[in-house]
Design an enzyme around this catalytic site. Sequence first.
Site, PDB file in Angstrom:
ATOM      1  N   HIS A   1       4.050  15.009  -1.409  1.00 42.66           N
ATOM      2  CA  HIS A   1       4.654  13.778  -0.903  1.00 42.66           C
ATOM      3  C   HIS A   1       5.460  14.093   0.347  1.00 42.66           C
ATOM      4  O   HIS A   1       5.849  15.244   0.583  1.00 42.66           O
ATOM      5  CB  HIS A   1       5.561  13.189  -1.998  1.00 42.66           C
TER       6      HIS A   1
ATOM      7  N   CYS B   1       1.738   8.541   2.178  1.00 39.51           N
ATOM      8  CA  CYS B   1       3.135   8.900   2.377  1.00 39.51           C
ATOM      9  C   CYS B   1       3.422   9.527   3.734  1.00 39.51           C
ATOM     10  O   CYS B   1       4.381   9.168   4.417  1.00 39.51           O
ATOM     11  CB  CYS B   1       3.575   9.828   1.269  1.00 39.51           C
TER      12      CYS B   1
ATOM     13  N   ASP C   1      12.597   6.618   1.191  1.00 44.22           N
ATOM     14  CA  ASP C   1      11.168   6.843   0.990  1.00 44.22           C
ATOM     15  C   ASP C   1      10.414   5.590   1.394  1.00 44.22           C
ATOM     16  O   ASP C   1      10.317   4.629   0.634  1.00 44.22           O
ATOM     17  CB  ASP C   1      10.888   7.179  -0.469  1.00 44.22           C
TER      18      ASP C   1
END
Lengths: 312, 657
Positions: free
Chosen positions: B447, B403, B463
């Site tokens: 994250h 991430c 995202d």
Amino acid sequence: MTSRPSFGSFFLRRLPAWLDRRSGRPRVYILPTRPGWLFMLSLAGLLVGAVNYNNNLAFMLTFLLGSVLFVALHQTHGQLAGLSAGPVRAEPVFAGETAWFELALDLGGKERPVVTFRIEGGGETIVNLAPDDRNPVRLPLPATRRGVLRPSAVEFSSTFPLGLFRAWTRIPLAAEGLVYPHPVPGPGLPSAAFSGQGQGASGGRGVDDFKGIRGYIPGDSPKRIAWKASSRGGRMFTKEFEGQAGISPELDFHQVEGTDAEYKLSRLTYLLLQAWASGGSFGLKLPGRVIEPGQGRAHRDRCLEALARFGE
Amino acid sequence: MIDMDPSAPFDKRPDLPLLLAVALGPHVTWLPGWITVWCLGLWGFVLLAAHRGYRPPGRALRLILAGAGLAGVGLTYGHLRGMDAGVSMLAVLLGVKPLEITNIRDRMVTLFLAYFLVLSNLLEDTGLGMTLYLAAAVLWSLAVMIRMNHPDLTLVPALKRAGRMLVLAVPLTAALFVLFPRLPGGLFRLPDPAVRVIGFGEVVAPGDVGRLVQSGETAFRAEFEGPPPPFETLYWRGLVLWQYDGRAWRRSPVPGPGAEPIRKEAIHRYTITLEPHHRPWLFGLDRALGPPPGASYAGDHGLVSARDVHNQIRYTLTSALEYRTGPLKGWERRWGLGLPKEGNPRARDLAASWVADGRSPAGMVQAALDYFRNQPFFYTLDPPALGPDGVDDFLFTVRRGYCEHYASAFAFLMRSAGVPARVVVGYLGGERNPSGGYFIVRQADAHAWVEVAVNDEGWMRVDPTAAVAPQRVLRGVEAAVDEAPWRGFWTERRLGWVYPYWLQARWNWDRLGLFWTRTVLDYTYERQRSWLARMGLKTGTLADTMKNLVVGLAILGVTVAALTALIALRRRSPRQDPVREQYDRFARHAARLGPARPPAQGPRDYLSAFSRARPDLAPLARDITDTYIRLRYSPHGQPSDRKRLSRLVRTFGRIRR
């Protein structure tokens, strides 16, 4: 640890051990020990940490230990509270031996581990008292001099369970422990001292014919101990020779050689024990007190008591 | 007190070394390895020396050892400040201390010092597990103290006695806990209690999130009022990172407080129990509508507590899952476009090509996501290292990462293309605890994602990880990787059929822990005030609180005293003297069958009086009287006589006429 709590106890221990007005029981005093003070100091440190970090578990640790301290205070006090002493008695001893004072206790049905007893002038005795203990506590007191031991008080103390507090109490005693004179061996008395006759010449110790053995009495010369016989059982025996036995002396204070009264009493004690051990009858003549000749253990003890109490 | 055998310089019993080991135990995970070896080695030596009868080392040697240990700590840390160095020093010195122990007082002092080691554990970690640890440590320490003062006592009775003391201490502890005044802040500055910080810092460099993901530790727990939102919307927002220096992303102090979103929908209310992470950030669902008490709401909608979070804290938040923040302020646009002057030329060229194509900002977001989706990117927790032009390496050569890499590269592309963007770090998802219905969010759920502003509606979340590994977003990090390192030993593969039971046990334990925190450990300044106020007590000033403490303890004292007296009264009469009681029962029965016993008559006299009246019962009465006398006055009384006496009295009682 033999050290006493330092702070304040100096004054408290010097107070008379008066009885609690309501319960009639001795008062129990309690103060922190040195580790106890250190424990409290540590608690203060823990509390500062807890407050500063606002940490509830640290608070919990501090408060738990603080509460435990309180419980320990209560339990240490409870070690002695409700403990009362019954009659005290001591078997007579000869000077130089140790007198054992037997103290009957009423435990109040409670277990009291690690209680320290100290009789005035004596050493410490540590006892674990079980609730159904009926045996008296035996406390030693060195009997250095002839006379009567009158310890005025016995001190109980305990730091159990945590050693953070020391509780103590003093119980006044009305006990007497007889201390007979230390027997000093030596020659028998001049014949005039004997009520019997004809045997005076052989009254001295020495090399008479072997007659038999008898029980050991304090003061017997080690040379005369019947080692072989003594080794068989728990008792000691002394060899006896013809000429020592069978006499019925009137033991007279004035007939004993020497000038020191204590020495004379010691000599008389030896002779008296010898006379008793040989089974004859004997009497005692002290200034101001005469005991007619008699026999047996009770008679011997009466005579010894008279010697112990002489000059009282 | 009893002194030990003076010829044996060390205590043979392992009590104290074991207590020290218990106090040290939880620290072993972070302490420098040599300190653990040092302590265990020295304590082992003390035990060995006790059994072999070695002489204790001299004072000089002990001083040298202590000096060497402290020097070792100084060399390890480079300083002697702070909690970690402090705990290390304490541990090193407690390693040496037992070498000089010869009497009870020294042992007790060592034991008291061990409490400070226990306390430092509690500062490091709180919770139900730590509470049990605390109770066990105190229990053991009391048993050790009891055995110091009663050397003959074996372990089990000592533990029983210690346990009884603990139980008796609980009411007072509870009263003190409730009534002792809590302060809103600390007293004075002490070293930061953190010895091992886990979580997000001000700067997130490549690899930082990856390290967090390795950890199975709980970050926080979230209990929803009402049904929880869908899993893929659980974006727990933490820090907003504005500055990019070519390698790492950095947080900036934001001017002004955050404004309410202009549109908000899908409102959820929930309570977070945050584990101490020793930094001020608070976490909340994207996006929180206001700060909890004692915290502020920054201009970038980050929640920041007034103090570092050193203890478990609980706060309740309201969040809108759908929102519009409105047009960007000047500084937001400026900061959201900031880039280093040079570096990563290929990424800049790619962004420039999108600009040249005349794409809209939204089109550029789409282009970047398409790039991730169409090129062979892989989601992995174990990416290769990146060179100085990290974004270029990642986008065009390596194409493997997690991430943090995707978010960083995406934000770089957006800023290069002239679209305001910022990186947000926090957590995504969490484990739903079926027992209790709340979410456990672990460090493993860490994250990073991006917020961009494409139009006047303001910041919105993008995202990029979802473009590469949609399962990470939909089902959590475990679905996205092969091996879950944070599971440690406890994997389904290893445990087999035990796994479901183990999982269930873990969930139940976690729920119990949350309950404990909620009801007990989360007792703060505010909760104390409201709680005491509800009890009708004044809490305005510290003097009031102190008064409450004193009055509360007085009430407790009186209650305990009354209870004790009541119990003592109840117990006293029957327990006084069982032997006497038996004889009195005999006398009562005998009075029914024959002449009554006058109060002052002795047992022998009564026996002859009774026997004259009832010669038929005389043998039994004689037997009872003899047994009684034997128990009472003779030293030969046996416990068997007691049983005999009560049996005889029972028999006697059954006689009718």
